[in-house]
Design a protein around this motif. Structure first.
Motif, short mmCIF file in Angstrom:
data_model
loop_
_atom_site.label_atom_id
_atom_site.label_comp_id
_atom_site.label_asym_id
_atom_site.label_seq_id
_atom_site.Cartn_x
_atom_site.Cartn_y
_atom_site.Cartn_z
N ARG A 7 56.43 30.39 40.34
CA ARG A 7 55.41 31.13 41.10
C ARG A 7 54.04 30.56 40.77
N SER A 8 53.14 30.67 41.70
CA SER A 8 51.79 30.16 41.46
C SER A 8 51.08 30.99 40.40
N ALA A 9 50.10 30.37 39.75
CA ALA A 9 49.33 31.10 38.75
C ALA A 9 48.63 32.29 39.39
N GLY A 10 48.23 32.15 40.65
CA GLY A 10 47.53 33.24 41.31
C GLY A 10 48.36 34.50 41.41
N ALA A 11 49.70 34.33 41.54
CA ALA A 11 50.57 35.50 41.66
C ALA A 11 50.64 36.27 40.36
N GLN A 12 50.18 35.68 39.26
CA GLN A 12 50.19 36.37 37.98
C GLN A 12 48.92 37.17 37.75
N VAL A 13 47.96 37.09 38.65
CA VAL A 13 46.71 37.83 38.48
C VAL A 13 46.97 39.30 38.81
N ALA A 14 46.79 40.17 37.81
CA ALA A 14 47.05 41.58 38.01
C ALA A 14 45.83 42.33 38.51
N THR A 15 44.65 41.87 38.11
CA THR A 15 43.45 42.61 38.51
C THR A 15 42.25 41.67 38.51
N ILE A 16 41.11 42.22 38.87
CA ILE A 16 39.88 41.44 39.00
C ILE A 16 38.89 41.89 37.93
N ASP A 17 38.37 40.93 37.19
CA ASP A 17 37.47 41.18 36.07
C ASP A 17 36.09 40.65 36.42
N CYS A 18 35.14 41.56 36.62
CA CYS A 18 33.77 41.18 36.98
C CYS A 18 32.79 41.63 35.90
N PRO A 19 31.82 40.81 35.54
CA PRO A 19 30.79 41.26 34.60
C PRO A 19 30.08 42.50 35.14
N ASP A 20 29.77 43.41 34.25
CA ASP A 20 29.13 44.66 34.63
C ASP A 20 27.62 44.46 34.69
N VAL A 21 27.11 44.26 35.88
CA VAL A 21 25.69 44.00 36.07
C VAL A 21 24.86 45.20 35.61
N GLY A 22 25.34 46.39 35.87
CA GLY A 22 24.59 47.59 35.54
C GLY A 22 24.25 47.71 34.07
N GLN A 23 25.14 47.25 33.20
CA GLN A 23 24.88 47.37 31.77
C GLN A 23 23.86 46.34 31.28
N ARG A 24 23.57 45.33 32.10
CA ARG A 24 22.60 44.30 31.71
C ARG A 24 21.18 44.62 32.21
N ILE A 25 21.06 45.59 33.07
CA ILE A 25 19.76 45.86 33.69
C ILE A 25 18.92 46.76 32.79
N ARG A 26 17.66 46.39 32.60
CA ARG A 26 16.74 47.16 31.77
C ARG A 26 15.41 47.32 32.52
N ASP A 27 14.68 48.33 32.15
CA ASP A 27 13.29 48.51 32.60
C ASP A 27 13.13 48.45 34.12
N VAL A 28 13.94 49.22 34.81
CA VAL A 28 13.79 49.33 36.26
C VAL A 28 12.71 50.38 36.55
N PRO A 29 11.68 50.03 37.31
CA PRO A 29 10.68 51.04 37.66
C PRO A 29 11.31 52.23 38.35
N ASP A 30 10.76 53.42 38.08
CA ASP A 30 11.36 54.63 38.63
C ASP A 30 11.54 54.57 40.13
N ARG A 31 10.56 54.01 40.83
CA ARG A 31 10.65 54.03 42.29
C ARG A 31 11.67 53.04 42.84
N ALA A 32 12.25 52.20 41.96
CA ALA A 32 13.30 51.28 42.40
C ALA A 32 14.69 51.72 41.94
N ARG A 33 14.75 52.80 41.14
CA ARG A 33 16.03 53.20 40.56
C ARG A 33 17.07 53.53 41.62
N GLY A 34 16.67 54.27 42.66
CA GLY A 34 17.63 54.66 43.69
C GLY A 34 18.22 53.45 44.40
N GLU A 35 17.36 52.50 44.77
CA GLU A 35 17.85 51.31 45.45
C GLU A 35 18.76 50.48 44.55
N VAL A 36 18.39 50.34 43.28
CA VAL A 36 19.19 49.55 42.35
C VAL A 36 20.55 50.21 42.12
#
Length: 493
Positions: A50-79
């Motif tokens: 079987r191809s290596a791709g068929a062994q992929v069980a899930t998708i692992d993405c870096p968590d952008v939200g945990q890297r974000i700091r110092d967002v101005p209050d008026r941009a929080r909703g959009e972010v």
């Protein structure tokens, strides 16, 4: 059973709603399609790889939200909206992963070319928008966020690397007889047999809680608030803290006690004026956590809904037999009042792919409380209840009721029980949930009628993804009573 609470849709919410509907099996759910299939299988009399791709069980993405700091209050909703959009992108990509197994078998590059590559492009576009929104509001966006755009495929075994490769050796997702693990008959991804452990096999005192009851010499009192076990059947798949204004921002269903006006569109004024399930009517705080389900084929109210069966969260919702909500003190001294509308997230709904740095829930069984585990569901003996225990962060920065990543304004105590510099001790919320659950049967690498916490689809219902959320909406008099009780060393309710 239950209801999904909704008030209204805003343009932002409409934009974020997950687009692609999942392919359903039976009562609903994402197709599992032998994610754990062996690296070799017999086909037309020949042994083909079987191809290596068929062994992929899930998708692992870096968590952008945990890297974000110092967002101005008026941009929080959009972010927050853009971050919720990223979660929807991952959900859609995971749905495509789960429904294209045949194509993956025939093309080793299918996952990369058709799923991960396009996902990276879409994520980069949102990251660019986040950076623009932060800068436009007067902040300074991290120029290196682009490096978080790419995702990778990974097998379900968290001990393997995230490259999506499997050589077919070792456990490779097979049971001891070399047979494929399946989907427990539900057509959804997990849990699997390896996600469970007999409570007798857990070593006593092997897990140190990040925080515990106050020791002698500190503020030793407790305050218990009685808010029931969600007798009003208040459920939805929103997340007012992490994804305000976003319909289905959690992609899994939450259980709510306390405040009765909880959804993505609730304002602070809505919360302050809402009814409460707490016996003390001065406590309109929001207490919520992902529901626990028994995967027994039950068609719940959300069996075909986003956040429910359409995103792999299937089976009977298990209501706690008891929900204990207790505030305790500090080992090092007095506590101060929490500000009204303080928001606290503890645990990490994405711990399976993010890693366990923020994992925080302890699983155990009644009568075995000295045996605690974070990354397994316990198999309890007859007559013993399944326990979920969460001790929240108890150090506050003294200024903010929230932060850009919804974590930085709060901290856990240090090893000696003191708060980090710049933080002060507030009453620590401890949530203990007890459930009456028939013990799943685990045989030959298979599990029948498992129970599992609701999760983002790509998190595969792993126990380590359990989490808990709190918004303080106690009136000033009650919060002062809580603080005084704890600092005097009394037990109050």
């Amino acid at each position: 059973m239950g209801r999904n609470t909704r008030k209204r849709r805003t343009p932002l919410a409409t934009k974020i709603v997950a687009g692609a509907a999942a392919l359903a099996v039976g009562g609903g759910g994402l197709v599992w399609a032998n994610f754990y299939a062996s690296a070799h299988e017999e086909h037309s009399g020949q042994n083909r790889t079987r191809s290596a791709g068929a062994q992929v069980a899930t998708i692992d993405c870096p968590d952008v939200g945990q890297r974000i700091r110092d967002v101005p209050d008026r941009a929080r909703g959009e972010v927050d909206g853009e971050l919720a959009s990223m979660d929807s992108q991952i959900t859609d990509a995971y749905q495509r992963l789960a429904t294209t197994r045949r194509a993956q078998e025939g093309d080793a590059q299918f996952v990369q070319n058709s799923i991960l590559g396009p996902l990276k492009d879409r994520r980069k576009a949102l990251i660019d928008r986040i950076q623009l929104e932060i800068n436009r509001a007067g902040g300074k966006a991290d120029d290196n966020l682009d490096e978080l755009a790419g995702c990778q495929g990974r097998p379900a075994d968290p001990q393997q690397d995230g490259g999506g490769q499997d050589d077919g050796q070792g456990d490779g997702g097979q049971n001891g007889d070399g047979q494929d693990q399946d989907d427990n008959g539900n057509g959804v991804a997990g849990p699997v047999a390896d996600d469970f452990i007999d409570i007798n096999d857990v070593q006593p005192n092997s897990r140190n809680s990040r925080n515990g009851l106050a020791a002698d010499g500190g503020s030793t009192g407790t305050f218990t608030t009685e808010c029931g076990v969600n007798e009003n059947n208040l459920f939805n798949s929103d997340n007012l803290i992490a994804a305000p204004g976003v319909d289905n921002g959690a992609h899994h269903t939450h259980d709510y006690v306390g405040n009765q006006d909880n959804d993505a569109f609730s304002s602070d004024d809505d919360l302050a004026n809402a009814d409460t399930s707490c016996q003390n009517q001065g406590d309109r705080s929001t207490y919520y956590w992902p529901v626990l389900r028994l995967q027994d084929g039950t068609q719940e109210f959300d069996a075909n809904d986003q956040g429910g069966g359409a995103e792999g969260n299937v089976g009977k919702i298990l209501k706690p037999a008891k929900a204990e909500l207790t505030f305790v003190g500090s080992r090092q001294g007095d506590v101060v009042a929490m500000p009204k509308f303080l928001r606290v997230i503890t645990g990490d709904a994405k711990s399976f792919t993010n890693g366990d740095a923020n994992a925080n829930t302890s699983w155990s069984c009644s009568g075995f409380e000295d045996r605690q585990v974070t990354d397994k569901y316990p198999l309890c003996p007859e007559g013993s209840q399944v326990l979920r225990t969460t001790n929240f962060q108890s150090c506050w920065d003294g200024q903010n009721i929230d932060s850009a990543n919804h974590r930085d304004h709060m901290a856990f105590v240090q090893e000696d029980g003191s708060c980090p510099n710049g933080f002060q001790a507030v009453p620590q919320l401890q949530v203990r949930l007890a459930y009456d659950i028939p013990t799943p049967v685990v045989e030959n690498g298979q599990v029948r009628n498992p129970y599992a916490v609701d999760s983002f689809p790509e998190q595969l219902h792993k126990p380590i993804t359990d989490h808990n959320d709190f918004i303080n909406v106690m009136d000033e008099d009650l919060m002062n009573e809580v603080v005084d009780c704890i600092n005097r060393g009394e037990d109050c309710q």
